[in-house]
Write a protein that holds these residues in place. Structure first.
Motif, short mmCIF file in Angstrom:
data_model
loop_
_atom_site.label_atom_id
_atom_site.label_comp_id
_atom_site.label_asym_id
_atom_site.label_seq_id
_atom_site.Cartn_x
_atom_site.Cartn_y
_atom_site.Cartn_z
N LEU A 155 0.82 -1.21 0.00
CA LEU A 155 0.00 0.00 0.00
C LEU A 155 0.86 1.26 0.00
O LEU A 155 0.53 2.26 -0.66
CB LEU A 155 -0.93 0.00 1.21
N LEU A 156 1.97 1.23 0.72
CA LEU A 156 2.88 2.37 0.72
C LEU A 156 3.56 2.52 -0.63
O LEU A 156 3.81 3.65 -1.09
CB LEU A 156 3.94 2.21 1.82
N TRP A 157 3.87 1.41 -1.29
CA TRP A 157 4.43 1.50 -2.64
C TRP A 157 3.43 2.14 -3.59
O TRP A 157 3.80 2.89 -4.49
CB TRP A 157 4.80 0.10 -3.14
N ILE A 158 2.15 1.86 -3.40
CA ILE A 158 1.12 2.37 -4.32
C ILE A 158 0.69 3.78 -3.96
O ILE A 158 0.59 4.65 -4.82
CB ILE A 158 -0.10 1.42 -4.34
N PHE A 159 0.42 4.02 -2.66
CA PHE A 159 -0.16 5.29 -2.24
C PHE A 159 0.78 6.14 -1.38
O PHE A 159 0.37 7.18 -0.86
CB PHE A 159 -1.45 5.04 -1.44
N GLY A 160 2.03 5.71 -1.25
CA GLY A 160 2.95 6.40 -0.36
C GLY A 160 3.20 7.86 -0.70
O GLY A 160 3.45 8.67 0.19
N LYS A 161 3.13 8.22 -1.98
CA LYS A 161 3.41 9.60 -2.37
C LYS A 161 2.42 10.57 -1.73
O LYS A 161 2.76 11.70 -1.40
CB LYS A 161 3.36 9.73 -3.90
N GLN A 162 1.16 10.13 -1.56
CA GLN A 162 0.17 10.99 -0.91
C GLN A 162 0.53 11.23 0.55
O GLN A 162 0.10 12.22 1.15
CB GLN A 162 -1.22 10.35 -0.99
N LEU A 163 1.31 10.33 1.12
CA LEU A 163 1.73 10.47 2.52
C LEU A 163 3.14 11.02 2.64
O LEU A 163 3.68 11.16 3.74
CB LEU A 163 1.65 9.10 3.22
N GLY A 164 3.75 11.31 1.48
CA GLY A 164 5.11 11.84 1.48
C GLY A 164 6.18 10.79 1.59
O GLY A 164 7.35 11.11 1.84
N VAL A 165 5.83 9.52 1.38
CA VAL A 165 6.79 8.42 1.50
C VAL A 165 6.99 7.78 0.13
O VAL A 165 6.02 7.32 -0.49
CB VAL A 165 6.29 7.35 2.50
N ASP A 166 8.23 7.77 -0.37
CA ASP A 166 8.44 7.15 -1.67
C ASP A 166 8.68 5.65 -1.53
O ASP A 166 8.81 5.12 -0.42
CB ASP A 166 9.58 7.82 -2.45
N ALA A 167 8.73 4.96 -2.67
CA ALA A 167 8.85 3.49 -2.66
C ALA A 167 10.14 3.02 -2.02
O ALA A 167 10.17 1.98 -1.35
CB ALA A 167 8.75 2.95 -4.09
N ASN A 168 11.21 3.80 -2.20
CA ASN A 168 12.50 3.40 -1.64
C ASN A 168 12.47 3.42 -0.11
O ASN A 168 12.97 2.51 0.56
CB ASN A 168 13.61 4.32 -2.15
N THR A 169 11.86 4.46 0.44
CA THR A 169 11.74 4.56 1.89
C THR A 169 10.82 3.46 2.43
O THR A 169 11.10 2.85 3.47
CB THR A 169 11.19 5.94 2.29
N ALA A 170 9.72 3.21 1.72
CA ALA A 170 8.77 2.18 2.15
C ALA A 170 9.44 0.81 2.24
O ALA A 170 9.04 -0.03 3.05
CB ALA A 170 7.59 2.12 1.19
N ALA A 171 10.46 0.58 1.40
CA ALA A 171 11.13 -0.72 1.39
C ALA A 171 11.88 -1.00 2.68
O ALA A 171 12.22 -2.16 2.97
CB ALA A 171 12.11 -0.79 0.21
N ILE A 172 12.15 0.03 3.47
CA ILE A 172 12.83 -0.17 4.76
C ILE A 172 11.90 -0.87 5.76
O ILE A 172 12.36 -1.59 6.65
CB ILE A 172 13.28 1.19 5.34
N LEU A 173 10.58 -0.66 5.61
CA LEU A 173 9.63 -1.18 6.59
C LEU A 173 9.76 -2.68 6.85
O LEU A 173 9.90 -3.09 8.01
CB LEU A 173 8.20 -0.83 6.16
N PRO A 174 9.71 -3.55 5.80
CA PRO A 174 9.84 -4.98 6.08
C PRO A 174 11.18 -5.35 6.69
O PRO A 174 11.26 -6.27 7.51
CB PRO A 174 9.64 -5.64 4.71
N ILE A 175 12.25 -4.66 6.31
CA ILE A 175 13.57 -4.95 6.87
C ILE A 175 13.56 -4.69 8.37
O ILE A 175 14.04 -5.50 9.17
CB ILE A 175 14.65 -4.10 6.18
#
Length: 491
Positions: free
Chosen positions: A301-321
């Motif tokens: 969901l962050l990969w898809i809608f993260g831009k609306q929250l100010g989070v890009d896909a690269n930053t979102a990838a840290i979450l599972p790690i």
């Protein structure tokens, strides 16, 4: 008989290693020659010693990546090392003698390619895929997402291509490729090891992700860069909007995706005519499974809608790690299982792109081409080919960022003279098409590298698909943009 076969195998193995050794030494010799040639030999205005070294290293990396004389990741590591020791502001003193400090490449920037945001995105995708496999969540995803496409192998292949392509129109193609590899992994396990179907399925990831990105202005960075120069109020000011872009690019995207499906099932026919997707997808519903499932959904969901929250896909990838590390789902032993070689390989490609751009070599090379004396058709062909060739070796974003401003100035200077090829948009949008169509090597695009990491592909498989779809994409893409311009359908 057994001894004879063993001798044959040893002979072939020896010949194979000999070929690799020869290719490696050829690369070294050519690099040494290019490294020591006089600056005037290259015919590039303003060429510096550092830029000449980058030319030599570009040749070195190209030969080794194409011939696979040494492992692709080893080439990347070597490239990063030589760049640091011989071209950076932290190079050996004797390598910097007589060279202006402004010409040297920032050593921290070179090192930073090892932790580039895209590298982190890869790592996040690998971790997410590994955890999903470990928990059995990947089986559930495979079962329900592919169910509408039935069990016929060719239809399953089409499903993967279309799903990947549509997602890539709106989501980072890297994030999409990471998600689709997660879904594909269990299917690889039930395919015949000696068949070509697994190759076709693995190639569906870069095909769908690379081509799908053409469909919208946000599908891939070169599209957004093209839109910037096309709509610049102080420049071309054409006012091409999101819907106008989609009106002519979505049909092209779908045509190329279907064409790619035909190419894949022709080049890599399925030995197994059906793929039974009735996979035993029973989950062991413990707290580990819930953590993986919730983290997986949240990350997607962050990969898809993260831009609306100010989070890009690269930053979102840290979450599972982070989540899998602190919960113990990802252990030190699990980390060893991740495909680190692909991350090193990609970092080397980024380092090469950095060297080409930060040394000023790429701009000098382009500026040295006398566009002003060429016909509009020649400008169109040369700019497309330059973009296509460069994008196969460096980031297509970097290539577009380099070429777009230069070509925008050239096109604005020529003005109405470009009307014979459909106008300025034909040139600039053509660059975006050429950048997306460039996918001949594992290092050409992040989706290529992700697919390569599956272990299903050899470099020759990617080259075969990349050249075919690349040529088809260039021809159809330029033809479409030309017709749209000539008929004044959009601009």
């Amino acid at each position: 008989m057994t001894m004879t076969m063993e001798r044959i195998r040893n002979t072939l193995s020896g010949a194979f290693h000999m070929r690799k050794t020869v290719c490696f030494f050829i690369a070294v010799i050519i690099t040494a020659i290019l490294w020591n040639l006089p600056l005037d030999f290259y015919g590039i205005t303003g060429l510096t010693i550092i830029q000449k070294r980058v030319i030599a290293l570009f040749a070195f990396a190209t030969i080794l990546w194409v011939t696979e004389a040494i492992a692709a990741w080893a080439t990347s590591i070597t490239l990063i090392g030589v760049l640091l020791f011989c071209t950076s502001d932290s190079a050996f003193s004797f390598m910097r003698e007589g060279i202006d400090k402004s010409q040297l490449i920032d050593h921290e920037a070179i090192m930073a390619t090892l932790a580039d945001p895209i590298v982190i995105l890869f790592l996040g995708g690998f971790v997410l895929a590994y955890a999903a496999t470990k928990s059995g969540l990947d089986l559930v995803l495979a079962k329900y997402m592919m169910k509408p496409f039935g069990t016929k192998s060719e239809n399953v292949l089409l499903g993967f291509i279309l799903i990947t392509g549509v997602f890539s129109m709106f989501v980072s193609n890297t994030a999409t490729a990471a998600m689709m590899l997660t879904i594909l992994t269990p299917i690889f396990k039930i395919m015949p090891v000696d068949g070509k179907g697994r190759i076709a399925l693995a190639l569906s990831i870069p095909l769908g992700a690379n081509i799908g990105g053409m469909g919208t202005p946000i599908g891939t960075p070169p599209n957004a860069i093209a839109m910037k120069y096309l709509n610049d109020p102080n420049g071309l000011n054409l006012g091409i909007g999101f819907s106008e872009w989609m009106a002519f690019m979505v049909p092209l995207t779908l045509l190329l995706l279907i064409s790619g499906w035909i190419v894949l099932k022709t080049f890599f026919p399925f030995k197994k005519k059906t793929i039974e997707l009735n996979i035993d997808a029973k989950l062991n519903l413990n707290w580990h499974t819930w953590v993986v499932g919730i983290t997986f959904i949240t990350t997607v969901l962050l990969w898809i809608f993260g831009k609306q929250l100010g989070v890009d896909a690269n930053t979102a990838a840290i979450l599972p790690i982070v989540v899998f590390s602190i919960t113990g789902i990802l252990t030190a032993k699990d980390l060893q299982e991740l495909n680190w070689s692909v991350l090193w390989m990609v970092a080397g490609g980024f380092a090469l792109g950095l060297a080409l751009n930060d040394s000023g070599l790429a701009k000098n090379a382009i500026d040295s081409i006398p566009f002003g004396g060429f016909s509009p058709l020649i400008i169109l062909i040369i700019s497309g080919l330059i973009c296509y060739i460069l994008s196969n070796f460096i980031s297509n974003t970097a290539t577009a960022a380099l070429l777009m401003p230069i070509l925008a100035v050239v096109c604005r200077g020529i003005g109405d003279g470009l009307s014979t090829i459909g106008g300025t948009p034909t040139v600039l949008i053509g660059i975006a098409v050429a950048a997306s169509a460039a996918m001949c090597l594992p290092i050409s695009t992040p989706p290529n590298a992700i697919a390569y990491s599956s272990g299903m592909l050899e470099q020759k498989h990617i080259v075969k698909l990349g050249v075919t779809i690349g040529v088809l994409g260039l021809v159809l893409g330029y033809l479409l943009v030309f017709l749209v311009g000539e008929l004044h359908l959009i601009w």
